[in-house]
Design a protein around this motif. Structure first.
Motif, PDB file in Angstrom:
ATOM      1  N   SER A  79       0.844  -1.192   0.000  1.00 46.01           N
ATOM      2  CA  SER A  79       0.000   0.000   0.000  1.00 46.01           C
ATOM      3  C   SER A  79       0.879   1.241   0.000  1.00 46.01           C
ATOM      4  CB  SER A  79      -0.926   0.003   1.222  1.00 46.01           C
ATOM      5  OG  SER A  79      -0.207   0.257   2.395  1.00 46.01           O
ATOM      6  N   SER A  80       0.350   2.333  -0.490  1.00 47.45           N
ATOM      7  CA  SER A  80       1.177   3.537  -0.633  1.00 47.45           C
ATOM      8  C   SER A  80       1.684   4.059   0.710  1.00 47.45           C
ATOM      9  CB  SER A  80       0.419   4.630  -1.384  1.00 47.45           C
ATOM     10  OG  SER A  80      -0.783   4.935  -0.726  1.00 47.45           O
ATOM     11  N   TYR A  81       0.838   4.151   1.706  1.00 51.81           N
ATOM     12  CA  TYR A  81       1.265   4.687   2.998  1.00 51.81           C
ATOM     13  C   TYR A  81       2.043   3.657   3.802  1.00 51.81           C
ATOM     14  CZ  TYR A  81      -1.835   8.345   1.580  1.00 51.81           C
ATOM     15  OH  TYR A  81      -2.426   9.338   0.852  1.00 51.81           O
ATOM     16  N   GLY A  82       1.670   2.416   3.704  1.00 44.49           N
ATOM     17  CA  GLY A  82       2.395   1.367   4.401  1.00 44.49           C
ATOM     18  C   GLY A  82       3.797   1.171   3.847  1.00 44.49           C
ATOM     19  N   SER A  83       3.947   1.337   2.542  1.00 47.02           N
ATOM     20  CA  SER A  83       5.280   1.159   1.950  1.00 47.02           C
ATOM     21  C   SER A  83       6.248   2.236   2.423  1.00 47.02           C
ATOM     22  CB  SER A  83       5.210   1.122   0.425  1.00 47.02           C
ATOM     23  OG  SER A  83       4.796   2.365  -0.090  1.00 47.02           O
ATOM     24  N   MET A  84       5.735   3.429   2.760  1.00 50.84           N
ATOM     25  CA  MET A  84       6.622   4.459   3.324  1.00 50.84           C
ATOM     26  C   MET A  84       7.235   3.962   4.628  1.00 50.84           C
ATOM     27  SD  MET A  84       4.813   8.169   2.693  1.00 50.84           S
ATOM     28  CE  MET A  84       3.265   7.789   3.483  1.00 50.84           C
ATOM     29  N   LEU A  85       6.425   3.312   5.452  1.00 54.92           N
ATOM     30  CA  LEU A  85       6.904   2.800   6.736  1.00 54.92           C
ATOM     31  C   LEU A  85       7.826   1.596   6.553  1.00 54.92           C
ATOM     32  CD1 LEU A  85       3.580   3.000   8.772  1.00 54.92           C
ATOM     33  CD2 LEU A  85       5.561   4.490   8.997  1.00 54.92           C
ATOM     34  N   THR A  86       7.427   0.654   5.719  1.00 58.71           N
ATOM     35  CA  THR A  86       8.267  -0.532   5.548  1.00 58.71           C
ATOM     36  C   THR A  86       9.597  -0.171   4.877  1.00 58.71           C
ATOM     37  OG1 THR A  86       7.132  -1.141   3.489  1.00 58.71           O
ATOM     38  CG2 THR A  86       6.358  -2.185   5.534  1.00 58.71           C
ATOM     39  N   ASP A  87       9.571   0.752   3.924  1.00 59.08           N
ATOM     40  CA  ASP A  87      10.828   1.187   3.299  1.00 59.08           C
ATOM     41  C   ASP A  87      11.765   1.784   4.342  1.00 59.08           C
ATOM     42  OD1 ASP A  87       9.901   0.359   0.842  1.00 59.08           O
ATOM     43  OD2 ASP A  87       9.562   2.376   0.052  1.00 59.08           O
ATOM     44  N   GLU A  88      11.230   2.598   5.237  1.00 57.12           N
ATOM     45  CA  GLU A  88      12.050   3.196   6.302  1.00 57.12           C
ATOM     46  C   GLU A  88      12.608   2.120   7.222  1.00 57.12           C
ATOM     47  OE1 GLU A  88      13.937   5.973   8.761  1.00 57.12           O
ATOM     48  OE2 GLU A  88      13.101   6.265   6.770  1.00 57.12           O
ATOM     49  N   LEU A  89      11.769   1.185   7.608  1.00 54.41           N
ATOM     50  CA  LEU A  89      12.193   0.140   8.537  1.00 54.41           C
ATOM     51  C   LEU A  89      13.197  -0.828   7.914  1.00 54.41           C
ATOM     52  CD1 LEU A  89       8.759  -0.518  10.218  1.00 54.41           C
ATOM     53  CD2 LEU A  89      10.820   0.297  11.371  1.00 54.41           C
ATOM     54  N   LEU A  90      13.078  -1.050   6.625  1.00 47.23           N
ATOM     55  CA  LEU A  90      13.989  -1.961   5.946  1.00 47.23           C
ATOM     56  C   LEU A  90      15.237  -1.264   5.420  1.00 47.23           C
ATOM     57  CD1 LEU A  90      11.405  -4.127   4.001  1.00 47.23           C
ATOM     58  CD2 LEU A  90      12.789  -4.819   5.966  1.00 47.23           C
ATOM     59  N   GLY A  91      15.264   0.056   5.557  1.00 47.85           N
ATOM     60  CA  GLY A  91      16.427   0.789   5.093  1.00 47.85           C
ATOM     61  C   GLY A  91      16.470   0.938   3.593  1.00 47.85           C
ATOM     62  N   SER A  92      15.331   0.795   2.954  1.00 46.47           N
ATOM     63  CA  SER A  92      15.268   0.914   1.500  1.00 46.47           C
ATOM     64  C   SER A  92      15.430   2.369   1.109  1.00 46.47           C
ATOM     65  CB  SER A  92      13.919   0.389   1.002  1.00 46.47           C
ATOM     66  OG  SER A  92      13.838   0.485  -0.390  1.00 46.47           O
ATOM     67  N   ASP A  93      16.220   2.591   0.075  1.00 48.86           N
ATOM     68  CA  ASP A  93      16.452   3.937  -0.432  1.00 48.86           C
ATOM     69  C   ASP A  93      15.981   3.968  -1.867  1.00 48.86           C
ATOM     70  OD1 ASP A  93      17.355   6.431  -1.156  1.00 48.86           O
ATOM     71  OD2 ASP A  93      19.450   6.077  -0.609  1.00 48.86           O
ATOM     72  N   GLU A  94      15.113   4.928  -2.197  1.00 50.58           N
ATOM     73  CA  GLU A  94      14.565   4.997  -3.545  1.00 50.58           C
ATOM     74  C   GLU A  94      15.662   5.115  -4.598  1.00 50.58           C
ATOM     75  OE1 GLU A  94      11.739   8.145  -3.694  1.00 50.58           O
ATOM     76  OE2 GLU A  94      10.513   7.280  -2.116  1.00 50.58           O
ATOM     77  N   GLU A  95      16.812   5.669  -4.249  1.00 46.74           N
ATOM     78  CA  GLU A  95      17.887   5.832  -5.213  1.00 46.74           C
ATOM     79  C   GLU A  95      18.742   4.576  -5.323  1.00 46.74           C
ATOM     80  OE1 GLU A  95      20.055   9.291  -4.143  1.00 46.74           O
ATOM     81  OE2 GLU A  95      18.274  10.551  -4.147  1.00 46.74           O
ATOM     82  N   ASP A  96      18.603   3.651  -4.379  1.00 49.33           N
ATOM     83  CA  ASP A  96      19.373   2.419  -4.384  1.00 49.33           C
ATOM     84  C   ASP A  96      18.550   1.293  -4.989  1.00 49.33           C
ATOM     85  OD1 ASP A  96      21.910   2.685  -3.481  1.00 49.33           O
ATOM     86  OD2 ASP A  96      21.421   2.340  -1.364  1.00 49.33           O
ATOM     87  N   ASP A  97      19.190   0.425  -5.749  1.00 46.40           N
ATOM     88  CA  ASP A  97      18.515  -0.755  -6.248  1.00 46.40           C
ATOM     89  C   ASP A  97      18.686  -1.925  -5.312  1.00 46.40           C
ATOM     90  OD1 ASP A  97      19.277  -0.138  -9.743  1.00 46.40           O
ATOM     91  OD2 ASP A  97      17.591   0.492  -8.518  1.00 46.40           O
ATOM     92  N   VAL A  98      19.658  -1.856  -4.430  1.00 49.52           N
ATOM     93  CA  VAL A  98      19.942  -2.969  -3.533  1.00 49.52           C
ATOM     94  C   VAL A  98      19.339  -2.688  -2.168  1.00 49.52           C
ATOM     95  CG1 VAL A  98      21.760  -4.283  -2.393  1.00 49.52           C
ATOM     96  CG2 VAL A  98      22.057  -3.533  -4.742  1.00 49.52           C
ATOM     97  N   LEU A  99      18.605  -3.665  -1.660  1.00 47.60           N
ATOM     98  CA  LEU A  99      17.995  -3.546  -0.337  1.00 47.60           C
ATOM     99  C   LEU A  99      19.002  -4.027   0.688  1.00 47.60           C
ATOM    100  CD1 LEU A  99      15.420  -2.884   1.187  1.00 47.60           C
ATOM    101  CD2 LEU A  99      14.732  -5.253   0.917  1.00 47.60           C
ATOM    102  N   ASP A 100      19.464  -3.108   1.544  1.00 42.88           N
ATOM    103  CA  ASP A 100      20.465  -3.449   2.547  1.00 42.88           C
ATOM    104  C   ASP A 100      19.751  -3.584   3.877  1.00 42.88           C
ATOM    105  OD1 ASP A 100      22.747  -3.823   3.979  1.00 42.88           O
ATOM    106  OD2 ASP A 100      23.391  -1.720   3.906  1.00 42.88           O
TER     107      ASP A 100
END
Length: 183
Positions: A79-100
């Motif tokens: 979901s759009s709002y949930g993905s903001m939270l999960t991206d933050e928690l997983l350390g995902s960076d929109e500019e990065d292709d690799v999920l660290d």
């Protein structure tokens, strides 16, 4: 369908306000709304839910770093709002292709990461590097389950909530009436 509200702690208890998600395009927008709702830089708890699929809690204490919890990361990530939270928690960076993800490979900071170290597209295919799109988001809770411990919602309680989770959180906080007023 989403529901979102801000609960701001005051000397007299909690104040609730409806959070207009149309104005939230990023996680920093959400944090800014929470800080703006704070009374004397006291605690603000942002509550977000998407029907019965998932709920999220964001806690902001003055200028300290926000803390996050998502009940079902896999559902929230879709979901759009949930993905903001999960991206933050997983350390995902929109500019990065690799999920660290939290150095779960056992390396220390500064050591080579055998999965994520590559230099060009040809190496990607040969090394089997995992990209953000291919990396599975964990099913179940993600984040800091202790973010509400000192407010009366224990981590075991938070981890076990589903269905009417926001109502149960509000009840434990002593904010049922103010939350229901904005629902």
């Amino acid at each position: 369908m989403y529901f979102a509200a801000l609960l701001a702690r005051t000397e007299d208890g909690w104040e609730a306000s409806d959070m207009e998600l149309d104005d939230v395009e990023s996680l920093s927008d959400l944090i800014d709304l929470a800080r703006a709702a704070a009374v004397d830089d006291d605690t603000v708890v942002a509550l977000i839910e998407q029907e019965d699929a998932w709920f999220g809690v964001v806690r902001v204490d003055g200028e300290e770093d926000p803390r996050y919890f998502v009940s079902n990361a896999s559902a929230a990530s879709r979901s759009s709002y949930g993905s903001m939270l999960t991206d933050e928690l997983l350390g995902s960076d929109e500019e990065d292709d690799v999920l660290d993800v939290l150095d779960l490979d056992g390396t220390e900071d500064g050591e080579d990461d055998p999965v994520a170290s590559f230099t060009d597209e040809e190496d990607d295919a040969e090394d089997g590097a995992v990209t953000a799109a291919a990396e599975p988001v964990p099913a179940g809770p993600l984040g800091d389950p202790r973010l509400l411990d000192d407010l009366g919602v224990g981590h075991k309680q938070l981890m076990g909530l589903n269905g009417e989770a926001l109502s149960e959180i509000a009840e434990s906080l002593g904010a049922t009436e103010v939350l229901e007023a904005v629902r």
